[in-house]
Design a protein around this motif. Structure first.
Motif, PDB file in Angstrom:
ATOM      1  N   GLY A 170       0.818  -1.199   0.000  1.00  0.00           N
ATOM      2  CA  GLY A 170       0.000   0.000   0.000  1.00  0.00           C
ATOM      3  C   GLY A 170       0.855   1.253   0.000  1.00  0.00           C
ATOM      4  N   ASN A 171       0.248   2.381  -0.335  1.00  0.00           N
ATOM      5  CA  ASN A 171       1.009   3.622  -0.474  1.00  0.00           C
ATOM      6  C   ASN A 171       1.681   4.059   0.819  1.00  0.00           C
ATOM      7  N   GLU A 172       1.018   3.862   1.939  1.00  0.00           N
ATOM      8  CA  GLU A 172       1.622   4.257   3.213  1.00  0.00           C
ATOM      9  C   GLU A 172       2.883   3.450   3.487  1.00  0.00           C
ATOM     10  N   ALA A 173       2.822   2.141   3.265  1.00  0.00           N
ATOM     11  CA  ALA A 173       3.996   1.285   3.473  1.00  0.00           C
ATOM     12  C   ALA A 173       5.097   1.614   2.474  1.00  0.00           C
ATOM     13  N   LEU A 174       4.713   1.909   1.233  1.00  0.00           N
ATOM     14  CA  LEU A 174       5.711   2.272   0.227  1.00  0.00           C
ATOM     15  C   LEU A 174       6.467   3.532   0.649  1.00  0.00           C
ATOM     16  N   ALA A 175       5.722   4.559   1.053  1.00  0.00           N
ATOM     17  CA  ALA A 175       6.354   5.813   1.435  1.00  0.00           C
ATOM     18  C   ALA A 175       7.341   5.611   2.583  1.00  0.00           C
ATOM     19  N   ALA A 176       7.016   4.714   3.504  1.00  0.00           N
ATOM     20  CA  ALA A 176       7.845   4.508   4.687  1.00  0.00           C
ATOM     21  C   ALA A 176       9.072   3.646   4.421  1.00  0.00           C
ATOM     22  N   ASN A 177       9.037   2.791   3.376  1.00  0.00           N
ATOM     23  CA  ASN A 177      10.071   1.769   3.235  1.00  0.00           C
ATOM     24  C   ASN A 177      10.888   1.799   1.956  1.00  0.00           C
ATOM     25  N   LEU A 178      10.454   2.519   0.945  1.00  0.00           N
ATOM     26  CA  LEU A 178      11.126   2.423  -0.352  1.00  0.00           C
ATOM     27  C   LEU A 178      12.614   2.732  -0.279  1.00  0.00           C
ATOM     28  N   ASP A 179      12.977   3.786   0.402  1.00  0.00           N
ATOM     29  CA  ASP A 179      14.391   4.171   0.432  1.00  0.00           C
ATOM     30  C   ASP A 179      15.264   3.111   1.104  1.00  0.00           C
ATOM     31  N   ASP A 180      14.709   2.370   2.040  1.00  0.00           N
ATOM     32  CA  ASP A 180      15.488   1.364   2.766  1.00  0.00           C
ATOM     33  C   ASP A 180      15.617   0.048   2.009  1.00  0.00           C
TER      34      ASP A 180
END
Length: 567
Positions: A291-301
């Protein structure tokens, strides 16, 4: 040092200087010789031998030239005139799904509902009461007949429930976009006459309002968690077994790299642990699904490029905007011919997918959206174009993809090349679906918009190939043959004017898939400096009679300079 083949005169000088010994820093670890090497590299299209050092290609040239790289410790494979090509790159599949499918009922070859009932009955006899019975691969369009009563070509669950009263049963459609469950599973999931359809899904019912057992798209999720939780140790063991089975199956079919189309962050963690331990069986290019919330929180890592000697790359996102054509889930501009009450399903809100596009652009990720129907494809093209315009971005450089792109409105075909959108397609879908596509879309829409490989290729778009395994067998030769021939299992060709030629089809399975994953500097052709991922085939699929192509087999698969499979 990266080297191309030495000229014959240079080889002669080298051999004269060295006698029979090759300097240690020049000797190959592996030499594949006496072959027809088709490199898919326009600077040197064909050769006779390939020298490998470590995990990469050292040199490519004639058999005589490559003898300069033979040393005391060189492993030599005499191809005996056989075809050597780059390792196949699976352009869109589901890696853990492939392994999981080897652990449940295989319904891919069934030809009747009665056969499914019999297989479930046999599984029930061997399982304790309450055990979930799972299977995958059934497709009602491939049955010789459909028992009554039925809705949309699929029977009621009664016969299935009669043989499994104490076992929940969950049978995934071949497309992965629907499931069929028995009465016990409906009961456990709390699905009854009053249960509303979830957004983007349908609980199929009969005229009285009773659920038949068929759950389309997101409705399948209502009954997907009936198997009970595993302990962490059981989960870890099962994951390792799934990866092992998927890797073995892929390597046996000549697949050395795999675009994993939709994987959660937890699975990526598992892949990374295996990659760090040197235990990933093939190269994975992973598309994150979240989901978008999880993507925003984790993509960079989670960004990884060529991790663990090129075995794991994570730099793309997967979303779906519609379902599958066979289950009436593909989102169409006009209603289905055989179901005029429906134009398919929009399985994710357009605004939600647009937000994913914004996040992908912000974090430098590729976006790959599943779109099968012509409405779905148009919506995705529009989302991409709006996102790039808003951000002042070069869409072609981003290499965003549409996964499947199965049915297109003619007006949208040129937009792929104009925008720089990659058409990530599956040749085998065209021939597997071909016999029933006109029934769904009508003859005119099927002719002008279904599986438009040639039209897209000629427009300048990048077209790739894959299998969507476990929807289809992961076998690249079958999907290659489909792209070349458009031959269906009825013996009739499905609009053969949309076929690609043999070399184009090989490029779709190799260098184009490398480009579609930003890996063309390392994969996709037999070029010095690239990873030594090679396949030796039993027959020359570029030269034999077209009808012989499906009988070709993978004799040897070489991954990173090591023999990973031998028939």
């Amino acid at each position: 040092m990266i080297r191309r083949a030495l000229a014959p005169a240079a080889v002669a000088v080298l051999l004269a200087a060295c006698g029979s010994d090759t300097p240690a820093d020049e000797s190959a670890d592996l030499l594949v010789t006496n072959a027809r090497v088709v490199t898919v590299d326009d600077t040197q299209p064909e050769a006779e031998a390939v020298a490998v050092r470590g995990s990469r290609i050292l040199a490519v040239g004639s058999a005589a030239e490559m003898e300069a790289y033979r040393g005391e410790g060189t492993e030599v494979i005499d191809a005996d005139g056989r075809l050597v090509i780059p390792g196949f790159i699976e352009g869109h599949g589901h890696f853990t799904g492939l392994g999981d499918a080897r652990m449940i009922l295989d319904l891919t070859t069934v030809t009747s509902w009665e056969e499914i009932v019999d297989m479930v009955a046999a599984a029930v006899a061997d399982a304790p009461a309450g055990t979930l019975i799972r299977g995958r691969g059934w497709h009602q369009e491939k049955w010789t007949s459909t028992p009554e009563p039925q809705v949309d070509g699929v029977p009621h669950h009664d016969a299935l429930s009669a043989v499994s009263p104490d076992h929940p049963v969950y049978l995934t459609h071949a497309s992965g976009h629907a499931a069929f469950v028995n009465g016990r599973a409906l009961e456990m999931a709390g699905i009854d006459a009053d249960t509303p359809d979830p957004a983007g899904g349908t609980i199929v019912r009969d005229a009285s309002g009773r659920a038949t057992g068929l759950l389309r798209e997101t409705a399948a999720g209502l009954a997907s968690g009936l198997g009970g939780a595993l302990t962490p140790e059981e989960e870890e063991a099962r994951f390792r077994r799934v990866v092992e089975l998927a890797g073995a199956e892929a390597l046996s079919k000549g697949v050395t790299s795999f675009h994993d189309a939709g994987t959660g962050f937890g699975t990526v963690d598992g892949y990374r642990n295996l990659a760090d331990a040197g235990e990933l069986p093939i190269r994975l290019y992973v598309m994150i699904r979240a989901g978008n919330e999880a993507l925003a929180a984790n993509l960079d890592d989670y960004r990884l490029d060529g991790h663990a000697d090129g075995f794991l790359t994570v730099r793309s996102i997967k979303r779906s905007i519609d379902g599958a054509l066979g289950s009436h889930g593909a989102w169409l501009l006009e209603p289905y011919d055989d179901l005029p009450s429906s134009a398919g399903l929009n399985t994710a809100p357009v605004d939600d997918v647009a937000e994913t596009a914004r996040l992908a652009a912000e974090h430098g990720y590729q976006l790959n959206v599943h779109a099968i129907g012509d409405r779905a494809n148009r919506e995705v093209l529009d989302i991409y174009e709006r996102t790039w315009q808003a951000g002042g971005l070069d869409g072609e450089g981003l290499r965003w993809r549409i996964e499947h792109a199965q049915h297109l409105h003619p007006d949208d075909i040129p937009r792929f090349a104009e925008l720089g959108v990659i058409a990530a397609m599956q040749g085998v879908h065209g021939t597997s679906d071909g016999p029933w596509v006109p029934e769904k879309l009508g003859a005119l829409r099927a002719a002008r918009g279904a599986y438009m490989w040639r039209a897209l290729w000629d427009s300048g778009a990048i077209v790739t190939n894959g299998t969507d395994t476990p929807v289809e067998d992961v076998d690249p030769i079958a999907s290659y043959y489909s792209m070349v021939s458009r031959m269906t299992n009825t013996g009739q060709k499905f609009h053969p004017e949309q076929a690609l030629d043999r070399m184009e089809s090989l490029k779709a399975y190799t260098i184009n898939n490398a480009i579609a994953s930003f890996q063309e500097d390392d994969l996709g052709s037999i070029t010095p400096g690239k990873y030594a991922d090679l396949v030796i085939l039993s027959k020359d699929i570029l030269a034999v009679d077209e009808a012989e192509i499906p009988s070709a087999e993978v004799d040897v698969t070489i991954l990173g300079g090591r023999v990973a499979y031998r028939r």
